[in-house]
Design a protein around this motif. Structure first.
Motif, short mmCIF file in Angstrom:
data_model
loop_
_atom_site.label_atom_id
_atom_site.label_comp_id
_atom_site.label_asym_id
_atom_site.label_seq_id
_atom_site.Cartn_x
_atom_site.Cartn_y
_atom_site.Cartn_z
N LEU A 110 0.84 -1.19 0.00
CA LEU A 110 0.00 0.00 0.00
C LEU A 110 0.88 1.24 0.00
N THR A 111 0.43 2.27 -0.66
CA THR A 111 1.11 3.56 -0.58
C THR A 111 0.69 4.23 0.72
N ILE A 112 1.41 5.26 1.10
CA ILE A 112 1.06 5.97 2.33
C ILE A 112 -0.32 6.62 2.20
N GLY A 113 -0.68 7.07 1.00
CA GLY A 113 -1.99 7.67 0.79
C GLY A 113 -3.12 6.67 0.97
N VAL A 114 -2.92 5.47 0.45
CA VAL A 114 -3.93 4.42 0.60
C VAL A 114 -4.05 4.03 2.07
N LEU A 115 -2.91 3.88 2.75
CA LEU A 115 -2.91 3.55 4.17
C LEU A 115 -3.62 4.64 4.97
N ALA A 116 -3.36 5.89 4.64
CA ALA A 116 -3.99 7.01 5.33
C ALA A 116 -5.50 6.98 5.14
N ARG A 117 -5.95 6.79 3.92
CA ARG A 117 -7.40 6.76 3.66
C ARG A 117 -8.06 5.55 4.33
N ALA A 118 -7.40 4.41 4.29
CA ALA A 118 -7.97 3.18 4.86
C ALA A 118 -8.15 3.27 6.37
N GLN A 169 -2.92 -3.17 9.90
CA GLN A 169 -3.48 -3.69 11.15
C GLN A 169 -2.94 -2.92 12.35
N ARG A 170 -1.64 -2.69 12.37
CA ARG A 170 -1.02 -2.00 13.51
C ARG A 170 -1.50 -0.55 13.59
N LEU A 171 -1.59 0.11 12.45
CA LEU A 171 -2.07 1.49 12.45
C LEU A 171 -3.53 1.55 12.89
N GLY A 172 -4.32 0.55 12.49
CA GLY A 172 -5.71 0.49 12.95
C GLY A 172 -5.78 0.35 14.46
N PHE A 173 -4.90 -0.46 15.02
CA PHE A 173 -4.81 -0.63 16.48
C PHE A 173 -4.48 0.70 17.14
N ILE A 174 -3.47 1.38 16.61
CA ILE A 174 -3.04 2.67 17.17
C ILE A 174 -4.19 3.67 17.12
N ARG A 175 -4.85 3.74 15.97
CA ARG A 175 -5.97 4.68 15.81
C ARG A 175 -7.08 4.41 16.82
N LYS A 176 -7.46 3.15 16.97
CA LYS A 176 -8.53 2.79 17.89
C LYS A 176 -8.14 3.14 19.33
N ALA A 177 -6.90 2.82 19.69
CA ALA A 177 -6.42 3.15 21.04
C ALA A 177 -6.42 4.66 21.27
N ARG A 178 -5.98 5.42 20.29
CA ARG A 178 -5.96 6.88 20.42
C ARG A 178 -7.38 7.43 20.48
N ASP A 179 -8.30 6.85 19.67
CA ASP A 179 -9.70 7.28 19.72
C ASP A 179 -10.30 7.04 21.10
N LEU A 180 -9.84 6.00 21.79
CA LEU A 180 -10.30 5.72 23.15
C LEU A 180 -9.59 6.58 24.19
N GLY A 181 -8.65 7.41 23.75
CA GLY A 181 -7.99 8.35 24.64
C GLY A 181 -6.71 7.86 25.28
N PHE A 182 -6.22 6.70 24.89
CA PHE A 182 -4.95 6.23 25.45
C PHE A 182 -3.83 7.15 24.98
N SER A 183 -2.88 7.43 25.87
CA SER A 183 -1.74 8.27 25.53
C SER A 183 -0.80 7.50 24.59
N LEU A 184 0.10 8.22 23.95
CA LEU A 184 1.08 7.56 23.08
C LEU A 184 1.95 6.59 23.88
N SER A 185 2.28 6.96 25.09
CA SER A 185 3.07 6.08 25.95
C SER A 185 2.29 4.79 26.24
N GLN A 186 1.02 4.93 26.55
CA GLN A 186 0.19 3.75 26.81
C GLN A 186 0.05 2.90 25.55
N VAL A 187 -0.11 3.55 24.41
CA VAL A 187 -0.22 2.81 23.15
C VAL A 187 1.06 2.03 22.88
N ARG A 188 2.19 2.68 23.12
CA ARG A 188 3.48 2.01 22.93
C ARG A 188 3.57 0.76 23.80
N THR A 189 3.17 0.89 25.05
CA THR A 189 3.20 -0.25 25.97
C THR A 189 2.22 -1.33 25.53
#
Length: 138
Positions: A6-14, A50-70
């Protein structure tokens, strides 16, 4: 690019993620750097999606970047107990509950200010009066 990348644009839109945010996540180590094509374009794989989807969902739930990293680190070891993950979620829920309490207190204070308003002139406005820096000095 092949059919699987996937290109970065496709990943971004997805994922509904800004391109600069994707690059930031790469710099921060949350998202692995993708391979590059011969033309030096980023070539993302399904794992990135898949990983970016995980990050997005975690951030949408309000987890901090540090928490997401963990959470990402913990999720990489599938045989591990999820106790540490539960602790992070419970800690985050506690913080959310405190924010809700704070917002209820803020609403009550605003309701009180609004209830004191007689809708007269600005010179008589209790809201403006209470927001004035000199209100606490009188």
């Amino acid at each position: 690019m092949n059919a699987r990348t996937l290109t970065i644009g496709v990943l971004a839109r997805a994922t509904g993620t800004n391109i600069e945010t994707i690059r930031y996540y790469e710099r921060e180590g949350l998202l692995p750097k993708p391979e590059r094509t011969k033309s030096n374009y980023r070539a993302y794989e399904a794992d990135h999606l898949q990983r970016l989807g995980f990050i997005r969902k975690a951030r949408d739930l309000g987890f901090s970047l540090s928490q997401v990293r963990t959470l990402l680190s913990l999720s990489d070891d599938k045989s591990r107990s999820c106790f540490a993950i539960d602790e992070i979620a419970m800690e985050h829920r506690k913080a959310v509950e405190q924010k809700i309490q704070d917002l209820h207190a803020l609403k009550a204070e605003l309701d009180n200010l609004i209830d004191q308003c007689s809708c007269g002139t600005v010179a008589e406005c209790r809201i403006i009066e209470s927001l004035s820096p000199s209100a606490g000095l009188a």
